[in-house]
Design an enzyme around this catalytic site. Structure first.
Site, PDB file in Angstrom:
ATOM      1  N   ARG A 160       0.842  -1.218   0.000  1.00 25.73           N
ATOM      2  CA  ARG A 160       0.000   0.000   0.000  1.00 25.73           C
ATOM      3  C   ARG A 160       0.869   1.257   0.000  1.00 25.73           C
ATOM      4  O   ARG A 160       0.734   2.125  -0.875  1.00 25.73           O
ATOM      5  CB  ARG A 160      -0.913   0.007   1.240  1.00 25.73           C
ATOM      6  CG  ARG A 160      -2.091  -0.944   1.147  1.00 25.73           C
ATOM      7  CD  ARG A 160      -2.868  -0.950   2.457  1.00 25.73           C
ATOM      8  NE  ARG A 160      -2.073  -1.541   3.523  1.00 25.73           N
ATOM      9  CZ  ARG A 160      -2.320  -2.721   4.091  1.00 25.73           C
ATOM     10  NH1 ARG A 160      -3.373  -3.416   3.725  1.00 25.73           N
ATOM     11  NH2 ARG A 160      -1.556  -3.193   5.056  1.00 25.73           N
ATOM     12  N   ILE A 161       1.758   1.376   1.013  1.00 24.14           N
ATOM     13  CA  ILE A 161       2.527   2.622   1.163  1.00 24.14           C
ATOM     14  C   ILE A 161       3.603   2.736   0.074  1.00 24.14           C
ATOM     15  O   ILE A 161       3.776   3.796  -0.539  1.00 24.14           O
ATOM     16  CB  ILE A 161       3.147   2.708   2.580  1.00 24.14           C
ATOM     17  CG1 ILE A 161       2.028   2.709   3.626  1.00 24.14           C
ATOM     18  CG2 ILE A 161       4.011   3.962   2.713  1.00 24.14           C
ATOM     19  CD1 ILE A 161       2.498   2.495   5.051  1.00 24.14           C
ATOM     20  N   CYS A 220      10.934   4.639   6.061  1.00 27.61           N
ATOM     21  CA  CYS A 220       9.721   4.942   6.846  1.00 27.61           C
ATOM     22  C   CYS A 220       9.008   3.630   7.177  1.00 27.61           C
ATOM     23  O   CYS A 220       7.793   3.618   7.357  1.00 27.61           O
ATOM     24  CB  CYS A 220       8.768   5.831   6.046  1.00 27.61           C
ATOM     25  SG  CYS A 220       9.333   7.520   5.866  1.00 27.61           S
ATOM     26  N   SER A 221       9.777   2.508   7.222  1.00 24.19           N
ATOM     27  CA  SER A 221       9.111   1.232   7.543  1.00 24.19           C
ATOM     28  C   SER A 221       9.331   0.916   9.023  1.00 24.19           C
ATOM     29  O   SER A 221       8.575   1.403   9.879  1.00 24.19           O
ATOM     30  CB  SER A 221       9.607   0.121   6.618  1.00 24.19           C
ATOM     31  OG  SER A 221      11.010  -0.070   6.721  1.00 24.19           O
ATOM     32  N   ARG A 222      10.384   0.172   9.339  1.00 21.79           N
ATOM     33  CA  ARG A 222      10.768  -0.077  10.722  1.00 21.79           C
ATOM     34  C   ARG A 222      12.293  -0.002  10.795  1.00 21.79           C
ATOM     35  O   ARG A 222      12.981  -0.444   9.873  1.00 21.79           O
ATOM     36  CB  ARG A 222      10.302  -1.467  11.186  1.00 21.79           C
ATOM     37  CG  ARG A 222       8.806  -1.578  11.472  1.00 21.79           C
ATOM     38  CD  ARG A 222       8.415  -0.859  12.757  1.00 21.79           C
ATOM     39  NE  ARG A 222       7.002  -0.997  13.078  1.00 21.79           N
ATOM     40  CZ  ARG A 222       6.049  -0.139  12.732  1.00 21.79           C
ATOM     41  NH1 ARG A 222       6.337   0.935  12.035  1.00 21.79           N
ATOM     42  NH2 ARG A 222       4.800  -0.342  13.082  1.00 21.79           N
ATOM     43  N   ASP A 230      12.910   7.953   9.367  1.00 22.48           N
ATOM     44  CA  ASP A 230      11.788   8.218  10.274  1.00 22.48           C
ATOM     45  C   ASP A 230      11.796   7.219  11.424  1.00 22.48           C
ATOM     46  O   ASP A 230      11.165   7.448  12.458  1.00 22.48           O
ATOM     47  CB  ASP A 230      10.473   8.077   9.478  1.00 22.48           C
ATOM     48  CG  ASP A 230       9.236   8.321  10.318  1.00 22.48           C
ATOM     49  OD1 ASP A 230       9.170   9.389  10.967  1.00 22.48           O
ATOM     50  OD2 ASP A 230       8.333   7.454  10.339  1.00 22.48           O
ATOM     51  N   GLU A 233      14.698   2.444  18.725  1.00 20.93           N
ATOM     52  CA  GLU A 233      13.869   3.598  19.065  1.00 20.93           C
ATOM     53  C   GLU A 233      13.546   3.640  20.549  1.00 20.93           C
ATOM     54  O   GLU A 233      13.274   2.576  21.107  1.00 20.93           O
ATOM     55  CB  GLU A 233      12.551   3.496  18.278  1.00 20.93           C
ATOM     56  CG  GLU A 233      12.409   4.622  17.278  1.00 20.93           C
ATOM     57  CD  GLU A 233      11.304   4.377  16.299  1.00 20.93           C
ATOM     58  OE1 GLU A 233      10.144   4.604  16.679  1.00 20.93           O
ATOM     59  OE2 GLU A 233      11.597   3.965  15.178  1.00 20.93           O
ATOM     60  N   HIS A 248       9.738   9.234  14.044  1.00 22.17           N
ATOM     61  CA  HIS A 248       8.628   8.321  13.732  1.00 22.17           C
ATOM     62  C   HIS A 248       7.298   9.084  13.564  1.00 22.17           C
ATOM     63  O   HIS A 248       6.324   8.801  14.265  1.00 22.17           O
ATOM     64  CB  HIS A 248       8.498   7.250  14.839  1.00 22.17           C
ATOM     65  CG  HIS A 248       7.852   5.973  14.358  1.00 22.17           C
ATOM     66  ND1 HIS A 248       8.185   4.743  14.832  1.00 22.17           N
ATOM     67  CD2 HIS A 248       6.874   5.746  13.446  1.00 22.17           C
ATOM     68  CE1 HIS A 248       7.448   3.806  14.259  1.00 22.17           C
ATOM     69  NE2 HIS A 248       6.639   4.401  13.389  1.00 22.17           N
ATOM     70  N   ALA A 274       5.824   9.554  10.412  1.00 22.56           N
ATOM     71  CA  ALA A 274       5.335   9.382   9.031  1.00 22.56           C
ATOM     72  C   ALA A 274       3.812   9.379   8.941  1.00 22.56           C
ATOM     73  O   ALA A 274       3.239   9.874   7.983  1.00 22.56           O
ATOM     74  CB  ALA A 274       5.920   8.121   8.427  1.00 22.56           C
TER      75      ALA A 274
HETATM   76  N1  LIG Z   1       7.018   5.123   9.910  1.00 18.83           N
HETATM   77  C1  LIG Z   1       5.728   5.036  10.134  1.00 18.83           C
HETATM   78  O1  LIG Z   1       5.128   5.806  10.856  1.00 18.83           O
HETATM   79  C2  LIG Z   1       4.945   3.954   9.449  1.00 18.83           C
HETATM   80  C3  LIG Z   1       3.615   4.207   9.092  1.00 18.83           C
HETATM   81  C4  LIG Z   1       2.901   3.194   8.475  1.00 18.83           C
HETATM   82  C5  LIG Z   1       3.506   1.965   8.218  1.00 18.83           C
HETATM   83  N2  LIG Z   1       4.788   1.759   8.566  1.00 18.83           N
HETATM   84  C6  LIG Z   1       5.439   0.470   8.267  1.00 18.83           C
HETATM   85  O2  LIG Z   1       5.267   0.216   6.873  1.00 18.83           O
HETATM   86  C7  LIG Z   1       4.944  -1.164   6.694  1.00 18.83           C
HETATM   87  C8  LIG Z   1       4.198  -1.346   5.391  1.00 18.83           C
HETATM   88  O3  LIG Z   1       2.866  -0.879   5.490  1.00 18.83           O
HETATM   89  P1  LIG Z   1       1.813  -1.133   4.288  1.00 18.83           P
HETATM   90  O4  LIG Z   1       0.485  -0.665   4.738  1.00 18.83           O
HETATM   91  O5  LIG Z   1       2.362  -0.638   3.000  1.00 18.83           O
HETATM   92  O6  LIG Z   1       1.832  -2.730   4.263  1.00 18.83           O
HETATM   93  P2  LIG Z   1       1.623  -3.708   3.054  1.00 18.83           P
HETATM   94  O7  LIG Z   1       1.414  -5.053   3.647  1.00 18.83           O
HETATM   95  O8  LIG Z   1       0.598  -3.162   2.120  1.00 18.83           O
HETATM   96  O9  LIG Z   1       3.041  -3.673   2.282  1.00 18.83           O
HETATM   97  C9  LIG Z   1       4.170  -4.362   2.700  1.00 18.83           C
HETATM   98  C10 LIG Z   1       4.820  -4.960   1.454  1.00 18.83           C
HETATM   99  O10 LIG Z   1       6.079  -5.518   1.806  1.00 18.83           O
HETATM  100  C11 LIG Z   1       6.245  -6.680   1.007  1.00 18.83           C
HETATM  101  N3  LIG Z   1       7.254  -7.550   1.589  1.00 18.83           N
HETATM  102  C12 LIG Z   1       7.155  -8.381   2.650  1.00 18.83           C
HETATM  103  N4  LIG Z   1       8.315  -9.037   2.835  1.00 18.83           N
HETATM  104  C13 LIG Z   1       9.175  -8.574   1.885  1.00 18.83           C
HETATM  105  C14 LIG Z   1      10.520  -8.860   1.550  1.00 18.83           C
HETATM  106  N5  LIG Z   1      11.210  -9.776   2.236  1.00 18.83           N
HETATM  107  N6  LIG Z   1      11.078  -8.198   0.515  1.00 18.83           N
HETATM  108  C15 LIG Z   1      10.367  -7.293  -0.184  1.00 18.83           C
HETATM  109  N7  LIG Z   1       9.082  -6.991   0.070  1.00 18.83           N
HETATM  110  C16 LIG Z   1       8.501  -7.633   1.088  1.00 18.83           C
HETATM  111  C17 LIG Z   1       4.856  -7.314   0.986  1.00 18.83           C
HETATM  112  O11 LIG Z   1       4.717  -8.246  -0.075  1.00 18.83           O
HETATM  113  C18 LIG Z   1       3.978  -6.077   0.823  1.00 18.83           C
HETATM  114  O12 LIG Z   1       3.711  -5.781  -0.543  1.00 18.83           O
HETATM  115  C19 LIG Z   1       4.167  -1.525   7.957  1.00 18.83           C
HETATM  116  O13 LIG Z   1       4.219  -2.887   8.233  1.00 18.83           O
HETATM  117  C20 LIG Z   1       4.838  -0.697   9.032  1.00 18.83           C
HETATM  118  O14 LIG Z   1       5.859  -1.432   9.656  1.00 18.83           O
HETATM  119  C21 LIG Z   1       5.520   2.724   9.194  1.00 18.83           C
HETATM  120  O1  LIG Z   2       2.903   0.949  11.659  1.00 19.48           O
HETATM  121  C1  LIG Z   2       2.431   2.066  11.810  1.00 19.48           C
HETATM  122  O2  LIG Z   2       1.226   2.306  11.652  1.00 19.48           O
HETATM  123  C2  LIG Z   2       3.321   3.223  12.159  1.00 19.48           C
HETATM  124  O3  LIG Z   2       4.592   2.924  12.465  1.00 19.48           O
HETATM  125  C3  LIG Z   2       2.715   4.286  13.000  1.00 19.48           C
HETATM  126  O4  LIG Z   2       1.801   4.920  12.199  1.00 19.48           O
END
Ligand SMILES: NC(=O)c1ccc[n+]([C@@H]2O[C@H](COP(=O)([O-])OP(=O)(O)OC[C@H]3O[C@@H](n4cnc5c(N)ncnc54)[C@H](O)[C@@H]3O)[C@@H](O)[C@H]2O)c1
Ligand SMILES: O=C(O)[C@H](O)CO
Length: 382
Positions: free
Chosen positions: A171-172, A267-269, A293, A298, A316, A318
């Site tokens: 999604r993101i 902006c993932s983890r 981010d 953390e 953090h 995002a």
């Molecule tokens: N920094 C923030 O505040 C913030 C905010 C929102 C989400 N996030 C992080 O972003 C992540 C993604 O969110 P999303 O809604 O897009 O999730 P999502 O499930 O839609 O997307 C994650 C993608 O990663 C892919 N993936 C999984 N393992 C993989 C690998 N080994 N190699 C390559 N791709 C791989 C999946 O197939 C999927 O398409 C969340 O799990 C969260 O940890 C962080």
């Molecule tokens: O995974 C999440 O949703 C973020 O890190 C905080 O929005």
């Protein structure tokens, strides 16, 4: 011995008891719970011990946060208190041991979709800020160092026509890719375990539009490996989930294959990058820039990171837009409420808009329960 906690309480005589381990933005989430007969309690607490004290002897559901370690200890405490519902106020749930939740029959909710664009916008902002050295230039200006225009002052990278790399095009990642391709006319290379068909179609259609208007069309490529993205892209943004397969995905060896002037955004983890290796790489390669981010330990940064001019660091934030954070609180509350009321699970967690429209009552469903299948929970037909 747990510390006594001071707690804010709404609807003290409510039939169900729902606790939130931190204050959450807005009031809609509280009103939705109260209207359905819940007593709601909230408090800023962080330790497992304190959360156990808050759960107490009777608790129907908990709204928790990504900073908390939800495993055997907390799920057994919730189960002992009669609770069968938990929701993270986050889409990522690497802080939750879903197997432990399954063992106690506790539903685990998360908050997808509502934060997609907000998070992608921050990733795009960090990409531009790092490429164009905006934070460094701001500090320079405030320090009174600006004597007048100079041809070499804060020269950075042009994005147009360069290649943006996305790792994890869910999604993101897909929303970020669209912003960079459409906004800056960058070519796309992505790596994901699955094909991002909608994203590919978007870039193809945009390329046709550009061509029809006499402009250089953008291109896309699905990489066969993550290393291909790292080698070829000028700007790389990380958007996978955090699990065993993505821990230290970007390590010393992989940093070494990236372009010397590349921009890396996370902006993932935090643990998706080996932060110690990153600090060393930034020191050795002053033209390599990062926008972070999230951090491995953390709220701390690895030694040396804060001193580096080629790193932009934010705490953090995002998903921190008002609309998104209030929406996350609403989705988390409705996940818990849905389980308490015995509602089915919403069929498509990528389509949560009906829960976010303040002008209509939300559907009678839990918006997103990640272990619905494991618990055999029914799916909504709505
Ligand atoms: N920094 C923030 O505040 C913030 C905010 C929102 C989400 N996030 C992080 O972003 C992540 C993604 O969110 P999303 O809604 O897009 O999730 P999502 O499930 O839609 O997307 C994650 C993608 O990663 C892919 N993936 C999984 N393992 C993989 C690998 N080994 N190699 C390559 N791709 C791989 C999946 O197939 C999927 O398409 C969340 O799990 C969260 O940890 C962080
Ligand atoms: O995974 C999440 O949703 C973020 O890190 C905080 O929005």
């Amino acid at each position: 011995m747990a510390k006594p906690v001071s707690i804010e309480v709404w609807n003290p005589h409510g039939k169900y008891r729902v606790v939130s381990t931190k204050p959450m933005p807005g009031t809609r989430w509280i009103n939705l719970l109260i209207e359905q007969g819940c007593r709601v309690e909230k408090k800023t607490i962080l330790s497992v011990e304190d959360i156990i004290a808050l759960i107490g002897d009777k608790c129907d559901g908990v709204i928790g946060q990504l900073t908390e370690d939800w495993g055997e200890t907390l799920f057994s405490a919730l189960s002992r208190a009669g609770g069968k519902a938990f929701s993270n106020m986050a889409v990522g749930y690497n802080n939750v041991d879903v197997n432990a939740a399954n063992k106690y029959g506790v539903a685990v909710g998360n908050t997808p979709g509502v934060l997609t664009e907000t998070t992608a916008e921050l990733a795009a902002s960090l990409s531009v800020s790092a490429a164009r050295r905006i934070v460094e230039a701001d500090e320079f200006m405030r320090a009174g160092l600006y004597d007048g225009w100079l041809p070499n002052l804060f020269v950075g990278n042009l994005l147009k026509g360069q290649t943006v790399g996305v790792i994890g095009a869910g999604r993101i990642g897909s929303a970020y890719a669209r912003m960079m391709v459409e906004g800056f006319k960058m070519n796309l290379i992505y790596y994901d375990l699955y094909q991002a068909t909608r994203l590919e179609k978007f870039v193809t259609a945009y390329a046709e539009f550009l061509k029809a208007n006499g402009e250089q069309p953008v291109t896309w490529k699905r990489a066969a490996s993550m290393d291909e993205v790292l080698r070829e892209a000028d700007v790389i943004s990380l958007h996978p989930i955090l699990d065993k397969t993505t821990y230290h995905l970007v390590n010393k060896e992989r940093l070494a294959i990236m372009k010397k002037e590349a921009v890396l955004v996370n902006c993932s983890r935090g643990p998706v990058i080996d932060e110690v290796a990153l600090v060393e790489h930034l020191k050795q390669n002053p033209m390599f820039r990062v926008g972070l981010d999230v951090f491995e330990d953390e709220p701390y940064m690895k030694p040396g990171l804060a001193d580096l001019k080629n790193a932009i660091v934010v705490p953090h934030i995002a998903s921190a837009s008002k609309w998104t954070r209030e929406g996350m609180a609403t989705l988390a509350a409705l996940n818990v409420l849905g389980k308490i009321k015995g509602y089915p699970i919403w069929s498509d967690p990528n389509r949560v808009e009906p829960f976010l429209n303040e002008n209509i009552p939300p559907p009678a469903a839990s918006p997103s329960i990640v272990n619905a299948k494991a618990l055999g929970l029914p799916v909504s037909r709505l």
